[in-house]
Design an enzyme around this catalytic site. Structure first.
Site, mmCIF file in Angstrom:
data_model
loop_
_atom_site.group_PDB
_atom_site.id
_atom_site.type_symbol
_atom_site.label_atom_id
_atom_site.label_comp_id
_atom_site.label_asym_id
_atom_site.label_seq_id
_atom_site.Cartn_x
_atom_site.Cartn_y
_atom_site.Cartn_z
ATOM 1 N N HIS A 1 0.778 -1.190 -0.149
ATOM 2 C CA HIS A 1 -0.048 0.043 0.029
ATOM 3 C C HIS A 1 0.925 1.153 0.066
ATOM 4 O O HIS A 1 0.600 2.109 -0.595
ATOM 5 C CB HIS A 1 -0.956 -0.084 1.126
ATOM 6 C CG HIS A 1 -1.679 1.341 1.434
ATOM 7 N ND1 HIS A 1 -1.347 2.233 2.109
ATOM 8 C CD2 HIS A 1 -2.806 1.579 0.879
ATOM 9 C CE1 HIS A 1 -2.241 3.312 1.890
ATOM 10 N NE2 HIS A 1 -3.219 2.882 1.257
ATOM 11 N N CYS B 1 34.402 3.568 -23.941
ATOM 12 C CA CYS B 1 33.454 3.555 -22.658
ATOM 13 C C CYS B 1 34.282 3.967 -21.407
ATOM 14 O O CYS B 1 33.610 3.767 -20.475
ATOM 15 C CB CYS B 1 33.010 1.995 -22.676
ATOM 16 S SG CYS B 1 34.553 0.814 -22.450
#
Length: 800
Positions: A421, A751
């Site tokens: 919830h 990279c």
């Protein structure tokens, strides 16, 4: 019947009659049951029956009087009005014709099941419920394991009364719904005995990031109320939609949850009761892989159907259950997801700029950072103690907490998972939350300032004090287009879903060793040579591999899952995976690693990268890496995964590595597989033509290339001041590689860290015609803008 409809008699067009939940159940039974989707049968009282009940008891005017002057911000007045209205409804008498129809429908449902009086679930279904733009989920009550005629009549009336819980009144008022124009239908559905089986929630997108490429399932033992109420941490499963549609076993990632409790019906006490989950159940998944794939397939069918009906993409929020006695799976309800489906395509990137004392950790919900005073509450009745903009800290939440949650800067709960919830409401409110933060109510200082960070991947952290941070909005459509391909570096699977939403063309560097460390944790040779391990090491391996009889299978599956989640998140964009590049001292830190790793004076320049892969002392470990990649590409269908060989000193080494890969069933060029080589050693540049004959492309590793070009150890603080990728020597090597590789028709990317840290270095590479830049996520925006400026200048002055 006038006041009752069986589910198979209604569909989505009947929302005004039976509410969103019941209309959806009817739609699935009518339209999707022929496609194999199983939904338990049942019936619904109509909205007309609700008005009939109110009229016969003269309640409409009384309710209107109670609500006419009500200030929903006055919590005490709201609670009193809610209690009075519900008591009026509970004291009301059933009109005889309504009573008869409800009981007749129940008798028919029981007879069809071959029983005298079956247990049922009684759920509310508001006529304004489960709309694409608003969810009334949890606003009204549901009742499980209701059995017998009188018990049914009592709980149907309770469900009617729950239309006026304080939270439901408040929700409607804030959403602009007229209380007396919203009716309630009550659904009565044959009970699936999940109390002796399993249950869970499914989203047809990732509930945290809104990524629509996945079906995300959660699973626990027992009834699903424990997930919704956040009492337990469920198992999580990611299924990739596109490859599932293509017929692959596309369960790409699983995460074992604690599953602390089982909610089941206790026949002795005649009520639902929680009991602790036995350890042997907690340590294994509540769903088999094939069951998760079947539920994912059903969920895709449901999403596709709703998308066709609504004429727009409709991600779904679905509840499922597994019947304990029969082992059958069922869909209990489905509603449109209402958080991410309504968001505009604006990405907000939060970055923490400082570090401090960590007070609590749990699962991060949302990707934001918030600050405020910690307020520890045990009950929503303590609302008066909570101030606007404070951080709510509590054990768990339910719908009664929502008025407090709306005022919170952030939410921290000790219990719950991503579909609890607290997590669901936090997403709807756009508030960062940390759930499952064990011990938070004891470790966070009441009334003191804290920083709640959900911007560091899967783990959310609460820091003491107000730490500096920044937030940046990205409008993907406003970013400039570049000729140079912009890729991103990804460190861990947990960050992949968020990072994949950035406007990039794929992943230029995925480090296998990061997945090793976070998901596998065991040295591969400790698995291939398990029988030779000392007793204590074997115990550690057994703990890590619990549930796996085949130790090799543990390595392959865990590594494949970590890689696959990233490849699936970016699919169909390419993802370049670098095979493991731990140094010997780093491998030694893995479980059992110290038994197999030599002690080297300088591991940085020792037995690492390609030289390990074909060596008899590690080859069997590398073959496990190859098997994991093969599983990702062939079993899971993620053909966008490419691989890269690091620290390959000579072309002869490259040939040997490709040979071992082929031995493991992974062949360059087969089924589109591309194999790159890292360009991080001067020999990779000087012999680029030879490497280009073996590999499909190059990726510059600027850190290693710099240290080897300048002859320094970047781990040594004595010479650290000399380390600089912008030196002319390094730039000359990069320029030479570009020239040689392009002459052979091979692409070159980078990279390494340098383009992320130094825009001027990125500018140099762009000017020399580099094909791609792979950047750290936090450097993406500024670098893209810089690249666009450089390319624009070059187009105006090509002679430059």
């Amino acid at each position: 019947m006038k006041w009752v409809r069986f589910f198979h008699e209604v569909g989505l067009e009947d929302v005004p009659l039976v509410g969103g939940k019941n209309a959806s159940l009817g739609e699935m039974i009518r339209e999707l049951s022929p496609l194999g989707v199983k939904v338990p049968p049942g019936f619904a009282t109509t909205s007309e029956a609700y008005w009939h009940f109110l009229e016969e008891n003269g309640l409409k005017e009384a309710i209107a009087r109670e609500l006419s002057q009500l200030d929903v911000e006055d919590v005490q007045a709201l609670t009193r009005a809610s209690r009075r209205i519900r008591n009026l409804i509970l004291k009301g008498e059933y009109p005889e014709d309504l009573r008869e129809e409800v009981l007749a429908a129940y008798q028919q449902l029981s007879q069809e099941a071959g029983e005298e009086a079956i247990p049922v679930a009684v759920r509310s279904s508001a006529t304004a419920e489960d709309l694409p733009t608003a969810s009334f989920a949890g606003q009204q009550e549901s009742y499980l394991h209701v059995q017998g005629e009188e018990d049914l009549l009592l709980h149907v009336k309770r469900a009617l009364a729950s239309l006026f819980t304080a939270r439901a009144i408040s929700y409607r008022a804030h959403r602009g719904f007229d209380h007396l124009k919203v009716a309630l239908s009550v659904g009565v559905q044959r009970m699936v005995r999940a109390d002796t089986g399993a249950s869970g929630v499914i989203f047809t997108l990732d509930p945290d990031t809104g990524h629509r490429g996945f079906v995300y399932l959660t699973a626990i033992y027992g009834l699903g109320e424990n997930i919704v109420q956040g009492r337990v941490v469920p198992d999580g499963y990611y299924v990739h939609k596109e490859t599932l549609r293509q017929g692959f076993k596309a369960l790409v990632y699983r995460k074992l949850g604690a599953k602390e409790l089982i909610l089941a019906y206790d026949p002795k006490e005649g009520r639902l009761k929680n009991r602790p989950t036995p350890p042997y159940l907690r340590n294994r998944f509540a769903l088999k892989d094939e069951e998760a794939l079947l539920l994912a397939d059903w969920s895709l069918r449901i999403e596709d159907h709703y998308t066709r009906k609504r004429g727009a993409p409709t991600p779904m929020d679905i509840e499922w259950a597994k019947d304990g006695p029969t082992g059958e799976l069922f869909i209990l309800q489905a509603r449109p997801e209402t958080v991410h489906s309504q968001k505009s395509p604006v990405l907000r990137v939060h970055r923490l700029l400082g570090r401090g004392e960590v007070l609590a950790e749990g699962l991060a919900v949302g990707e934001a950072i918030a600050q405020g005073r910690a307020r520890i509450l045990k009950d929503p009745k303590e609302m008066d103690r909570f101030g606007e903009g404070e951080v709510l800290v509590t054990e768990t939440t339910n719908p009664d907490w929502e008025p407090i949650m709306k005022k919170a800067a952030a939410i921290v709960t000790e219990r719950g998972g991503r579909t609890s919830h607290a997590a669901i409401v936090a997403r709807e409110l756009g508030v960062p939350a940390i759930v499952g933060a064990v011990g938070a109510t004891g470790s966070l200082p009441e009334g003191e300032e804290v920083t709640v960070s959900c911007a560091e991947g899967e783990v959310g952290r609460v820091y003491r004090g107000r730490l500096p941070y920044e937030a940046e909005e990205i409008h993907p459509e406003s970013l400039p287009r570049t000729r140079t391909r912009i890729l991103v570096n990804v460190g861990t699977p947990e960050e992949a879903l968020r990072v994949s939403l950035l406007p990039t063309e794929g992943v230029g560097l995925l480090r296998m060793e990061f997945v090793f460390a976070s998901h596998v944790r065991v040295h591969p040779l400790a698995l291939t040579r398990y029988e030779t391990l000392p007793k204590e090491v074997r115990r550690q391996v057994d703990e890590a591999t619990e549930g796996y009889g085949d130790k090799r299978a543990y390595f392959v599956e865990c590594l494949a899952e970590g890689i696959a989640l990233i490849a699936a998140a970016f699919y169909p964009r390419p993802v370049l995976l670098r095979f493991s590049d731990f140094k010997t001292n780093e491998y030694a830190r893995l479980i059992g690693g110290h038994l197999f790793e030599p002690k080297e004076e300088n591991p940085m320049l020792g037995w690492r990268g390609a030289s390990r892969y074909y060596h008899p002392d590690y080859k069997e470990g590398f073959l496990l890496e190859v098997a994991a990649v093969k599983r990702v590409r062939e079993t899971l269908g993620l053909k966008n995964l490419m691989v890269m060989v690091p620290f390959c000193r000579t072309p002869e080494e490259g040939e040997k590595v490709l040979g071992v890969m082929a031995e493991g069933g992974l062949r360059r060029g087969e089924d589109g597989l591309q194999v790159y080589v890292m360009a991080e050693i001067p020999s990779n540049v000087l012999e680029a033509e030879a490497f280009a004959e073996l590999f499909d492309g190059f990726s510059i590793g600027s850190n290693d290339l710099t240290q080897l070009a300048l002859g320094l150890d970047r781990d040594s603080e004595r010479v650290a001041h000399l380390f600089d990728e912008r030196r002319e020597t390094v730039k000359a090597l990069c320029a030479l590689l570009l020239e040689k590789a392009h002459a052979k028709g091979r692409p070159v990317g980078i990279c390494g860290q340098a383009p992320s840290d130094y825009p001027e270095f990125a500018a140099f590479l762009v000017e020399r015609g580099i094909d791609s830049l792979s950047l750290n996520p936090d450097a993406l925006l500024r670098t893209v803008k810089k690249v666009a400026e450089i390319e624009s200048a070059l187009s105006r002055h090509p002679e430059a």
